[in-house]
Design a protein around this motif. Structure first.
Motif, short mmCIF file in Angstrom:
data_model
loop_
_atom_site.label_atom_id
_atom_site.label_comp_id
_atom_site.label_asym_id
_atom_site.label_seq_id
_atom_site.Cartn_x
_atom_site.Cartn_y
_atom_site.Cartn_z
N ALA A 663 0.83 -1.21 0.00
CA ALA A 663 0.00 0.00 0.00
C ALA A 663 0.87 1.25 0.00
O ALA A 663 0.58 2.24 -0.70
N ALA A 664 1.94 1.25 0.80
CA ALA A 664 2.85 2.40 0.85
C ALA A 664 3.48 2.64 -0.53
O ALA A 664 3.64 3.78 -0.96
N ARG A 665 3.83 1.55 -1.18
CA ARG A 665 4.43 1.68 -2.50
C ARG A 665 3.46 2.31 -3.48
O ARG A 665 3.84 3.15 -4.31
N LEU A 666 2.18 1.92 -3.42
CA LEU A 666 1.18 2.49 -4.32
C LEU A 666 1.02 3.99 -4.09
O LEU A 666 0.82 4.77 -5.02
N VAL A 667 1.11 4.39 -2.83
CA VAL A 667 0.92 5.81 -2.49
C VAL A 667 2.15 6.63 -2.81
O VAL A 667 2.06 7.70 -3.42
N PHE A 668 3.32 6.15 -2.39
CA PHE A 668 4.53 6.97 -2.48
C PHE A 668 5.45 6.61 -3.65
O PHE A 668 6.34 7.38 -3.99
N GLY A 669 5.26 5.45 -4.25
CA GLY A 669 6.12 5.04 -5.33
C GLY A 669 7.39 4.36 -4.81
O GLY A 669 7.72 4.44 -3.63
N ASP A 670 8.09 3.70 -5.73
CA ASP A 670 9.27 2.92 -5.33
C ASP A 670 10.37 3.80 -4.74
O ASP A 670 10.99 3.45 -3.73
#
Length: 948
Positions: A663-670
């Motif tokens: 979920a964090a990756r979807l929000v903030f990107g890699d």
């Protein structure tokens, strides 16, 4: 305030150009990196790791300005003490591993850091190889092969580096560079170094005019000979550049640094056979050797009764070894040809030659690849095998001599009597008999009173016997080093010895390049700086520090290798054994070693066991590291127990963490997620794991809630998803495969017509490896017993095979679970059982394969590649990528290990659609550093197959 030492000044001067991490002077690494395979120990004051010629030339210039000696080190497998120093050690790293194939394989240009076996692998598609073939070719590097003029089993004197060098690129003591392959470089060198070139030409003319000396030199080089400098260059050539080129071969880093060498390659005859032939006594064996000199054989390896006894209990050896009479000996006869007809003709020639010579068994050749490889593995492992049975605390000595082959039988008898007369009854004899080249190996202690004098008396007599009475070579192929430097003049005589000193003065007037190696005025040099080998732990006490293990270790370019871990463990044990006798300085050193070993020896050890596959006596240094972890983490046993008892909940928490990370990756990107994770890791001082873009989504555990397949009766298999595949699902970035390993496996088994049995309480099961790797042996045993019970129930006490989808887990289970269970690894099961049940249409793709360390240990590498080739048009197996270094959770907690182990992977797999392996955690690290998605090998088979 204490004034800085010259080495500290050197480090400061180099620091402006060479990064600090490549200028090493701490107690742990100087000791570890300064150790080679010889029985000498000197600790360098500074280790420099230049990555290119400019950095090396700068190092030489700064050393020259301070009068500091310099020693060059490649793999450190040298046996005669030529790669140790108490000054500046230049160690080769990744920057010296380039190569270039020339003339469709008829030539190859190699930098000195290329491993010999790698050079041959590069040449294999052309049916060629380099001429030298030392027993350590899988570990030693080209720099050492050339600098020692290493030969080996099959190359004799006709195909060694001296005879097959085409061109050389060398940096001399004054920093000058010569490349003999480049006309402009040669012309410039003649202008700038006319005195050196003319000096060499003058020495050549003087030597050729001295008829007696010239004839002596020619005689000496009919034999294998690496004692002293290559004086044959003075009679073989008149041009100064050619003389220089050939003098560099065998110069052991005392005349210059070989930064590249071009070899004329030789034909690698692909049809091979070997016969292990037994004779009643050594005299008959030597007569057979002399007879075989006239036959087209590739190698004739002699082994005496003691040598055969040292290996007779090894797997696969003929039972006859145990019943041979006391005086018996054997020849391993190797015959090769370009085709089956030529091979057969040569085998018959051997049979005919030996027809009138008494043998204890009929001469029988084998063409079976496994048996052939086993014979040679045993022969190559004789030296370390002796080391394994020596008394703890003693070292192992190998003397390397050559007799004129026509006097071989008398020489062997005289040498054997000499060893026995001095009390060396444990010595074994073996060697390249066709060249009169023999190795005597024996255990030697230096701690007890009188042992050094006994060794000195032996060496004095051996030198007189071989070098003077028989006109042989004191060092046939292992290099002069420190071991024979005091005896060079005895073997060669004053005239030739003076020539060698004049050569040294021409190249290195300051005597700064590897002083005391080859030439020395110290008559007791070979008795000084002897290496201690104290008891450290029964797991590793048999190690002789040969270095065969190093090239497969994933931490070899990051911190320490298995050999180096053992070196430090021994030093800590030695200091600890001193107890109250420790000085304050020694106590401080011990504290420093303990502190630094935590990271270099423990945290960066993958404990993958690959070292045991290369070790001639099977030492797994990972076992030592795990034992150290057990002692250090003894206080965490309760935590391990709680984790083990609530394992299902722990894996649920791990899947939850993956969902949060996703979920964090979807929000903030890699990029932002990676930076935030890195920051949190730094603030926690490494306690928090590192997030990686290759971190997959959580595995859908619900796919395991299924009933048995009904209908037509099917073969049954018990499927055990590992805890890793129950946690880690598909890669977020992988557009070609969105299924978890569990989904792929179940689909494939169904397609192949298997009824799947899932063990009860599957979410709670674990093979125990996750606990054992951290030294929590009690909980590891508990989880193994728990799993064992459930698998016996599921398989009906071993009636049905058990398939694990993760290779390392399978190996762990094979080592710890009930023998009634048939435990199948994914590659073995797919290759042996699934392929015959499926219709395969190979994918029109270029793919990569990573053979995991556990697959290698189980002997599955060939089947792994064969399975991949059955399923895809083009298969790439990256060279020199061994263990990926992910090692369970180290890819998260020690990510630099994974990064170092996989450096260069992306370049080798460029253009591949995907990579395939058989360990989900390994695939995470491979995806991160390979730049392509890595999946289970079962995914490849599923994509390429249809049910029948």
């Amino acid at each position: 305030m204490t004034a800085p030492t010259p080495w500290q000044e050197l480090k400061a001067a180099l620091a402006g150009t060479i990064p600090a991490e490549r200028l090493i002077d701490d107690p742990l690494r100087t000791l570890a990196y300064g150790t080679d395979a010889s029985f000498y120990r000197l600790i360098p004051r500074l280790v420099v790791r230049p990555e290119n010629e400019e950095e090396l030339r700068l190092t030489l210039a700064e050393c020259r300005s301070r009068g500091l000696p310099v020693t060059f080190r490649a793999a450190g497998t040298s046996l005669s003490g030529q790669a140790v120093t108490d000054s500046v050690l230049v160690q080769l790293g990744r920057g010296w591993r380039d190569h270039e194939i020339l003339d469709e394989g008829r030539g190859i240009r190699l930098q000195p850091g290329v491993i010999g076996a790698r050079a041959n692998a590069l040449l294999a598609p052309f049916g060629r190889k380099i001429g030298p073939d030392p027993a350590s070719i899988a570990s030693c590097m080209i720099g050492g092969i050339a600098a020692n003029n290493a030969s080996g089993m099959c190359c004799g004197t006709a195909q060694n580096s001296y005879r097959t060098v085409r061109d050389i690129r060398v940096i001399l003591a004054d920093g000058s560079l010569l490349d003999t392959a480049v006309g402009e470089s040669v012309a410039a060198f003649r202008r700038s170094h006319g005195g050196l070139v003319e000096g060499l030409e003058s020495l050549s003319a003087e030597t050729r005019a001295n008829t007696a000396l010239a004839e002596k030199i020619r005689h000496k080089y009919r034999l294998k000979n690496t004692t002293g400098y290559a004086l044959n260059s003075l009679v073989d050539f008149t041009d100064g550049i050619e003389i220089l080129k050939h003098l560099m071969i065998g110069s052991e880093g005392t005349l210059g640094f070989i930064s590249a060498i071009t070899y004329d390659t030789v034909v690698d005859e692909s049809y091979k056979a070997a016969a292990l032939t037994f004779f009643p006594d050594m005299a008959t064996t030597c007569r057979a050797t002399i007879a075989l000199k006239q036959v087209p054989v590739s190698a004739v390896e002699l082994m005496d009764r003691a040598a055969l006894r040292s290996v007779q209990d090894k797997p696969g050896m003929p039972e006859v070894l145990k019943t041979l009479p006391e005086g018996a000996a054997a020849l391993l006869i190797d015959v090769r040809g370009n085709d089956a007809v030529e091979l057969e003709a040569r085998m018959q020639a051997v049979q005919a030659t030996l027809e009138g010579i008494q043998t204890l068994e009929p001469v029988a050749f084998t063409r079976d690849a496994d048996a052939y490889a086993r014979y040679w593995k045993i022969r190559k492992g004789l030296f370390p095998a002796v080391g394994a049975v020596r008394e703890t605390g003693t070292t192992v000595i190998i003397e390397d001599v050559a007799f004129p082959v026509e006097r071989l039988d008398a020489g062997v008898l005289a040498l054997t009597e000499t060893f026995h007369r001095h009390g060396y009854h444990e010595a074994i004899l073996f060697g390249h008999a066709l060249e009169g080249n023999l190795h005597f190996v024996f255990p030697q202690g230096f701690e007890k009173p009188g042992e050094v004098k006994r060794y000195q008396a032996l060496m004095d007599e051996v030198a007189q016997l071989v070098g003077v009475e028989y006109g042989g070579s004191l060092k046939a192929e292992h290099g002069t080093g420190r071991n024979m430097a005091p005896y060079v003049e005895l073997e060669w005589g004053p005239e030739a010895y003076d020539l060698m000193w004049r050569i040294k003065a021409l190249f290195d007037p300051g005597n700064l390049l590897n002083p005391e190696v080859i030439l020395s005025r110290n008559p007791t040099l070979h008795l000084e700086n002897l290496k201690p080998l104290p008891a450290a732990d029964p797991i590793v006490d048999k190690c002789i520090e040969c270095g065969f293990c190093e090239h497969v270790c994933p931490s070899r370019d990051l911190t320490l290798t298995p050999r180096q871990r053992i070196v430090i463990a021994r030093e800590m044990a030695r200091l600890e054994a001193m107890g109250e006798a420790l000085s304050s300085q020694e106590a401080a050193r011990l504290d420093t070693l303990r502190r630094d070993y935590r990271y270099a020896g423990d945290e960066t050890c993958a404990a993958d066991g690959l070292c045991a596959t290369q070790c001639p006596v099977g030492i797994n240094t990972g076992d030592l590291v795990r034992e150290m972890r057990r002692e250090r983490h003894a206080g965490k046993a309760d935590v391990a127990r709680r984790v083990g008892r609530h394992f299902s909940g722990v894996t649920r928490m791990a899947r939850g963490a993956l969902n949060i990370a996703g979920a964090a990756r979807l929000v903030f990107g890699d990029r932002l997620t990676s930076r935030a994770s890195g920051g949190a890791r730094r603030l926690s001082r490494g306690r928090l794991p590192q997030w990686t873009p290759a971190l997959p989504r959580a595995a859908p555990i619900r796919v395991l809630r299924r009933s048995a397949t009904g209908g037509v009766a099917r073969d049954k298999v018990v499927y055990l998803p590992s805890c890793a595949t129950r946690v880690f699902g598909a890669d977020h970035h992988d557009r070609g495969e969105s299924r978890s390993v569990m989904e792929i496996t179940l689909s494939l088994l169904d397609k192949a017509g298997y009824e799947v049995i899932l063990p009860e309480m599957i979410g709670h099961l674990c093979c125990g490896m996750a606990f054992q790797s951290k030294g929590q042996f009690d909980e590891a045993r508990h989880k193994a017993r728990e799993l064992n019970r459930e698998l016996l129930v599921a398989s009906q006490n071993g009636r049905y095979p058990v398939l694990s989808d993760t290779s390392p887990c399978t190996l762990q289970m094979q080592e710890h679970l009930d023998e009634r269970l048939t435990l199948m690894e994914p590659v073995a099961f797919a290759h042996d059982h699934l392929l015959p049940r499926l219709s395969i249409t190979p994918l029109d793709e270029r793919i990569a394969v990573h053979v995991t360390c556990s697959s290698t240990r189980m002997g599955l590498a060939d089947r792994f590649v064969a399975l991949a080739k059955a399923c895809a048009r083009d298969v790439v197996v990256p060279a020199e990528i061994t263990c990926c270094g992910f090692a369970g959770d180290k890819g998260f907690n020690t990510p630099e290990l994974n990064a170092s182990a996989l450096e260069g992977l992306a370049e080798q797999v460029a253009g591949c659609s995907a990579g395939y392996s058989n360990s989900r955690t390994c695939e995470i690290g491979l995806s991160q550093h390979g730049g392509i998605p890595y999946r289970s090998i079962l995914s490849l088979l599923d994509r390429a197959s249809q049910g029948r």
